[in-house]
Design an enzyme around this catalytic site. Structure first.
Site, PDB file in Angstrom:
ATOM      1  N   ASP A   1       0.854  -1.177   0.000  1.00 12.20           N
ATOM      2  CA  ASP A   1       0.000   0.000   0.000  1.00 12.20           C
ATOM      3  C   ASP A   1       0.898   1.238   0.000  1.00 12.20           C
ATOM      4  O   ASP A   1       2.101   1.141   0.273  1.00 12.20           O
ATOM      5  CB  ASP A   1      -0.898  -0.038   1.246  1.00 12.20           C
ATOM      6  CG  ASP A   1      -1.989   1.015   1.195  1.00 12.20           C
ATOM      7  OD1 ASP A   1      -2.437   1.367   0.096  1.00 12.20           O
ATOM      8  OD2 ASP A   1      -2.400   1.487   2.277  1.00 12.20           O
TER       9      ASP A   1
ATOM     10  N   ASP B   1      -0.259   5.063   1.038  1.00 11.66           N
ATOM     11  CA  ASP B   1      -0.488   5.972   2.165  1.00 11.66           C
ATOM     12  C   ASP B   1      -0.501   5.205   3.480  1.00 11.66           C
ATOM     13  O   ASP B   1      -1.199   4.194   3.617  1.00 11.66           O
ATOM     14  CB  ASP B   1      -1.816   6.721   1.985  1.00 11.66           C
ATOM     15  CG  ASP B   1      -1.761   7.686   0.815  1.00 11.66           C
ATOM     16  OD1 ASP B   1      -0.946   8.618   0.859  1.00 11.66           O
ATOM     17  OD2 ASP B   1      -2.500   7.486  -0.161  1.00 11.66           O
TER      18      ASP B   1
ATOM     19  N   ASP C   1      -1.469  -0.952   5.962  1.00 13.35           N
ATOM     20  CA  ASP C   1      -1.657  -0.350   7.284  1.00 13.35           C
ATOM     21  C   ASP C   1      -3.085  -0.494   7.778  1.00 13.35           C
ATOM     22  O   ASP C   1      -3.421   0.012   8.846  1.00 13.35           O
ATOM     23  CB  ASP C   1      -1.270   1.132   7.259  1.00 13.35           C
ATOM     24  CG  ASP C   1      -2.265   1.977   6.471  1.00 13.35           C
ATOM     25  OD1 ASP C   1      -2.672   1.547   5.363  1.00 13.35           O
ATOM     26  OD2 ASP C   1      -2.637   3.069   6.949  1.00 13.35           O
TER      27      ASP C   1
END
Length: 265
Positions: A13, A15, A209
Site C-alpha cells: 500500500d 499511504d 496499514d
C-alpha cells in the site's frame, strides 16, 4: 500461506506505509531502492482512482521515493483491467477523474452517455448532481454498475470528505442495484496486480496499514500479510477483527536489509 522467507514478490500500500501526508516514512525510500537494485518484482497499490500512475510517481518522487510509474497499480487500473476482461472493447459512463478515464481509454473502452455497457464510479472532488442522476438512469436502463473502491470517506486538511463508497451508496439506493466493487478489500485487485508482474500467491507478500482492506484482502488472496503500525492501525484495531496478519511490524524500515559485515581474514 507464505512466510517472509518464501516471499519473492511484494505488493505494498502507499499511504500510511510509504508516505504520510506527502512525507516519506522511515525506510520507504531505502526499501523501494533495495527492490529495484535486487530486481525484486513489486507494485505499489492504492485505492485512489483520481490520479494516473505518472501523477503518483511524481508525487512519490517529491517525497524522496523513486517508484517508476509502471510499478504503480491503482483501483482505476484494476477496474479497467476487470472491465476489459469482461467485455473487451466495451463502453462506459464514468464519474471520476483522469486516473479512471485514462485507464479505461488505454484498455480500449469508449466513453459515452448513450447506452453504455458500464457505469463506473470512482473518486473525484467534483461529484455533480447531474452526473449522479445520469448514472442512476443509465443503471436503471441496464448498464452494469461498477465502483472502483468502497471507501466511504477520504482525508483532507479540513477533515473527512465523502468518498466513492458514499456516492455509490446513494446510487445503489436510487437504483436498487448493488455495485461490483473492484478495489480493496476485494482480492480481485491483488490478483490483477499479481497477474501484472507474473507473481503467485505462494511467493507474494502484501504490506498494508489497514486490517479491513489490506490484511483482509491479502488473506483472502492467500498472501503473506505484513501490517505496519505507521498508518491507522494500533493494537486495539487489530483486536477488533477475527483474523490476524502474518506479521506485525513497526514500519517498513524493518524490511530493509542491512549490508552484511565483511570479515577480514
Amino acid at each position: 500461506m507464505a512466510t517472509r522467507d518464501d516471499v519473492e514478490c511484494w505488493l505494498t500500500d502507499m499511504d500510511g506505509v510509504l508516505v504520510h501526508e506527502n512525507q516519506a516514512l522511515p525506510g520507504a525510500p531505502e526499501l523501494i531502492q533495495q527492490w529495484l537494485d535486487e530486481g525484486t518484482e513489486f507494485l505499489v497499490l492504492t485505492n485512489n482512482s483520481i490520479f494516473t500512475p505518472r501523477d503518483l510517481s511524481a508525487r512519490l518522487r517529491w517525497s524522496g521515493i523513486h517508484v517508476p510509474e509502471e510499478r504503480i497499480w491503482t483501483s482505476a487500473l484494476a477496474t479497467a483491467d476487470f472491465c476489459k476482461s469482461q467485455m473487451p472493447g466495451g463502453s462506459a459512463f464514468v464519474i471520476g477523474e483522469a486516473g479512471m478515464t485514462t485507464a479505461l481509454h488505454e484498455a480500449g473502452f469508449i466513453m459515452t452517455e448513450t447506452a453504455p455497457d458500464y457505469v463506473v464510479v470512482g473518486e473525484t472532488r467534483n461529484y455533480s448532481f447531474e452526473a449522479i442522476t445520469k448514472a442512476v438512469r443509465l443503471i436503471r436502463d441496464g448498464a452494469r454498475f461498477i465502483v472502483t473502491n468502497p471507501d466511504a470517506t477520504g482525508p483532507s486538511a479540513e477533515g473527512v470528505l465523502p468518498a466513492t463508497g458514499a456516492i455509490a451508496a446513494m446510487i445503489e439506493k436510487a437504483t436498487g442495484k448493488q455495485p461490483y466493487v473492484v478495489g480493496k478489500p476485494n482480492p480481485m485487485m491483488f490478483r490483477s496486480a499479481m497477474n501484472r508482474i507474473g507473481a503467485h500467491s505462494e511467493n507474494t507478500g502484501m504490506i498494508g496499514d489497514r486490517m479491513d482492506t489490506d490484511v483482509q484482502a491479502g488473506i483472502e488472496a492467500g498472501l503473506h500479510t505484513v501490517l505496519v503500525m505507521t498508518g491507522i492501525s494500533d493494537q486495539a484495531e487489530i483486536d477488533r477483527y477475527p483474523f490476524r496478519p502474518s506479521e506485525v511490524i513497526s514500519g517498513v524500515h524493518e524490511l530493509v536489509r542491512t549490508a552484511p559485515f565483511e570479515v577480514e581474514l
